[in-house]
Design a protein around this motif. Sequence first.
Motif, PDB file in Angstrom:
ATOM      1  N   UNK A   1     -22.622  38.034  32.046  1.00 31.17           N
ATOM      2  CA  UNK A   1     -21.834  36.821  31.893  1.00 31.17           C
ATOM      3  C   UNK A   1     -20.602  37.143  31.036  1.00 31.17           C
ATOM      4  N   UNK A   2     -19.654  36.205  30.918  1.00 26.85           N
ATOM      5  CA  UNK A   2     -18.534  36.430  29.994  1.00 26.85           C
ATOM      6  C   UNK A   2     -19.040  36.773  28.592  1.00 26.85           C
ATOM      7  N   UNK A   3     -18.393  37.739  27.966  1.00 22.18           N
ATOM      8  CA  UNK A   3     -18.843  38.280  26.683  1.00 22.18           C
ATOM      9  C   UNK A   3     -17.986  37.721  25.554  1.00 22.18           C
ATOM     10  N   UNK A   4     -18.635  37.148  24.556  1.00 25.40           N
ATOM     11  CA  UNK A   4     -17.934  36.699  23.366  1.00 25.40           C
ATOM     12  C   UNK A   4     -17.832  37.832  22.358  1.00 25.40           C
ATOM     13  N   UNK A   5     -16.624  38.039  21.809  1.00 28.98           N
ATOM     14  CA  UNK A   5     -16.377  39.138  20.875  1.00 28.98           C
ATOM     15  C   UNK A   5     -15.873  38.552  19.560  1.00 28.98           C
ATOM     16  N   UNK A   6     -16.418  39.040  18.456  1.00 27.63           N
ATOM     17  CA  UNK A   6     -15.967  38.607  17.130  1.00 27.63           C
ATOM     18  C   UNK A   6     -15.860  39.818  16.219  1.00 27.63           C
ATOM     19  N   UNK A   7     -14.889  39.752  15.293  1.00 31.13           N
ATOM     20  CA  UNK A   7     -14.673  40.819  14.321  1.00 31.13           C
ATOM     21  C   UNK A   7     -14.743  40.213  12.923  1.00 31.13           C
ATOM     22  N   UNK A   8     -15.467  40.884  12.033  1.00 30.28           N
ATOM     23  CA  UNK A   8     -15.566  40.455  10.646  1.00 30.28           C
ATOM     24  C   UNK A   8     -15.154  41.604   9.731  1.00 30.28           C
ATOM     25  N   UNK A   9     -14.597  41.250   8.585  1.00 34.52           N
ATOM     26  CA  UNK A   9     -14.220  42.224   7.558  1.00 34.52           C
ATOM     27  C   UNK A   9     -14.920  41.832   6.267  1.00 34.52           C
ATOM     28  N   UNK A  10     -15.873  42.663   5.846  1.00 34.61           N
ATOM     29  CA  UNK A  10     -16.693  42.366   4.657  1.00 34.61           C
ATOM     30  C   UNK A  10     -17.382  41.015   4.787  1.00 34.61           C
ATOM     31  N   UNK A  11     -17.809  40.697   5.994  1.00 29.26           N
ATOM     32  CA  UNK A  11     -18.517  39.447   6.245  1.00 29.26           C
ATOM     33  C   UNK A  11     -17.626  38.258   6.506  1.00 29.26           C
ATOM     34  N   UNK A  12     -16.303  38.423   6.434  1.00 30.20           N
ATOM     35  CA  UNK A  12     -15.356  37.327   6.653  1.00 30.20           C
ATOM     36  C   UNK A  12     -14.844  37.394   8.087  1.00 30.20           C
ATOM     37  N   UNK A  13     -14.960  36.316   8.880  1.00 26.99           N
ATOM     38  CA  UNK A  13     -14.431  36.339  10.252  1.00 26.99           C
ATOM     39  C   UNK A  13     -12.912  36.481  10.246  1.00 26.99           C
ATOM     40  N   UNK A  14     -12.409  37.471  11.004  1.00 33.86           N
ATOM     41  CA  UNK A  14     -10.965  37.712  11.043  1.00 33.86           C
ATOM     42  C   UNK A  14     -10.407  37.635  12.461  1.00 33.86           C
ATOM     43  N   UNK A  15     -11.233  37.352  13.444  1.00 35.62           N
ATOM     44  CA  UNK A  15     -10.729  37.224  14.805  1.00 35.62           C
ATOM     45  C   UNK A  15     -11.850  37.112  15.815  1.00 35.62           C
ATOM     46  N   UNK A  16     -11.538  36.467  16.944  1.00 36.17           N
ATOM     47  CA  UNK A  16     -12.513  36.374  18.031  1.00 36.17           C
ATOM     48  C   UNK A  16     -11.790  36.359  19.365  1.00 36.17           C
ATOM     49  N   UNK A  17     -12.550  36.655  20.410  1.00 42.34           N
ATOM     50  CA  UNK A  17     -11.992  36.702  21.756  1.00 42.34           C
ATOM     51  C   UNK A  17     -13.108  36.780  22.776  1.00 42.34           C
ATOM     52  N   UNK A  18     -12.790  37.228  23.971  1.00 37.15           N
ATOM     53  CA  UNK A  18     -13.790  37.291  25.038  1.00 37.15           C
ATOM     54  C   UNK A  18     -13.430  38.378  26.036  1.00 37.15           C
TER      55      UNK A  18
ATOM     56  N   UNK B   1      -9.752  31.312   5.604  1.00 40.19           N
ATOM     57  CA  UNK B   1     -10.755  32.326   5.315  1.00 40.19           C
ATOM     58  C   UNK B   1     -10.914  32.470   3.805  1.00 40.19           C
ATOM     59  N   UNK B   2     -11.954  33.175   3.439  1.00 41.60           N
ATOM     60  CA  UNK B   2     -12.173  33.505   2.031  1.00 41.60           C
ATOM     61  C   UNK B   2     -11.305  34.714   1.692  1.00 41.60           C
ATOM     62  N   UNK B   3     -10.146  34.459   1.144  1.00 39.07           N
ATOM     63  CA  UNK B   3      -9.175  35.527   0.926  1.00 39.07           C
ATOM     64  C   UNK B   3      -9.509  36.413  -0.260  1.00 39.07           C
ATOM     65  N   UNK B   4     -10.395  35.967  -1.145  1.00 36.80           N
ATOM     66  CA  UNK B   4     -10.710  36.748  -2.344  1.00 36.80           C
ATOM     67  C   UNK B   4     -11.278  38.110  -1.984  1.00 36.80           C
ATOM     68  N   UNK B   5     -12.244  38.131  -1.057  1.00 37.16           N
ATOM     69  CA  UNK B   5     -12.882  39.391  -0.663  1.00 37.16           C
ATOM     70  C   UNK B   5     -11.898  40.284   0.076  1.00 37.16           C
ATOM     71  N   UNK B   6     -11.103  39.703   0.966  1.00 36.16           N
ATOM     72  CA  UNK B   6     -10.150  40.496   1.739  1.00 36.16           C
ATOM     73  C   UNK B   6      -9.094  41.120   0.836  1.00 36.16           C
ATOM     74  N   UNK B   7      -8.564  40.347  -0.092  1.00 38.01           N
ATOM     75  CA  UNK B   7      -7.540  40.878  -0.996  1.00 38.01           C
ATOM     76  C   UNK B   7      -8.111  41.969  -1.887  1.00 38.01           C
TER      77      UNK B   7
END
Length: 249
Positions: A128-145, A170-176
């Motif tokens: 079926x169509x595939x959902x794709x997500x990317x996280x950085x240190x547990x913070x969602x930074x993007x999604x697609x399919x 997003x929670x910018x503290x962890x990313x920064x």
Amino acid sequence: MTDRVYPSAKPTNGAAALVGNPSFPATKAQLYNASRPAYRPQPPRRSRRSCFCACCLWTTLTVLLLLLIAAVAGAVLWVLYRPHRPNFTLSSLQISQFNLTSSSKLTSKFNLTIVARNPNKKLKFFYDPIGVSITASGVPVGDGSIPAFVHFTKNTTTLRTIISSTGASVDSTILKSDLKNKKSLPLKIQLDTKVRVKIGGLKTKKVRVRVRCDGVNAAVPTGKTPATASTANAKCKVDLRIKIWKWTF
């Protein structure tokens, strides 16, 4: 002259009755036995406990027989088809855009390429169509399919897609903190979909499949030049359960 003996030797009727069939009163035992019905032996009755034990025994034997049949059928199926899970490999990941504002708004864009391999000779996968997500240190930074596709036997398919985020909070503290200390972002990629498996003329029901890829590190691009993530240590794990009637592979 004949001699006569008196009194006569011929007994009277009353005497004959006393001599031949004397009459005595019946005893208590005789009266009790006469009033009792005739004894008829009853067939033996099985106790409830013995019936329960027999039922448990037959149930256990039936279950063991079914397990044996399932094991033999599974072994035959394995020998005939040799089912294996598909393999997914992270080929490349580029970050074209990654802007984090002071108000914790993220705008990002990733170019993702994944290679899917079907090692089976007799199994075909229908995704079926595939959902794709990317996280950085547990913070969602993007999604697609990724669009739906058919994975043929002994086939390698290259999957490309764009993962993005536009103005998401997003929670910018962890990313920064990661960008300041590590100069890069530890990324994790996750794919979620459903797949149907075809074995010969048999098709299974749709089952969930999840692919997790970690061990990816990427620097934030400066200017308009995309940053290429390091995928040398990337490992993708496929969580798939192929269920064919009673058997799961």
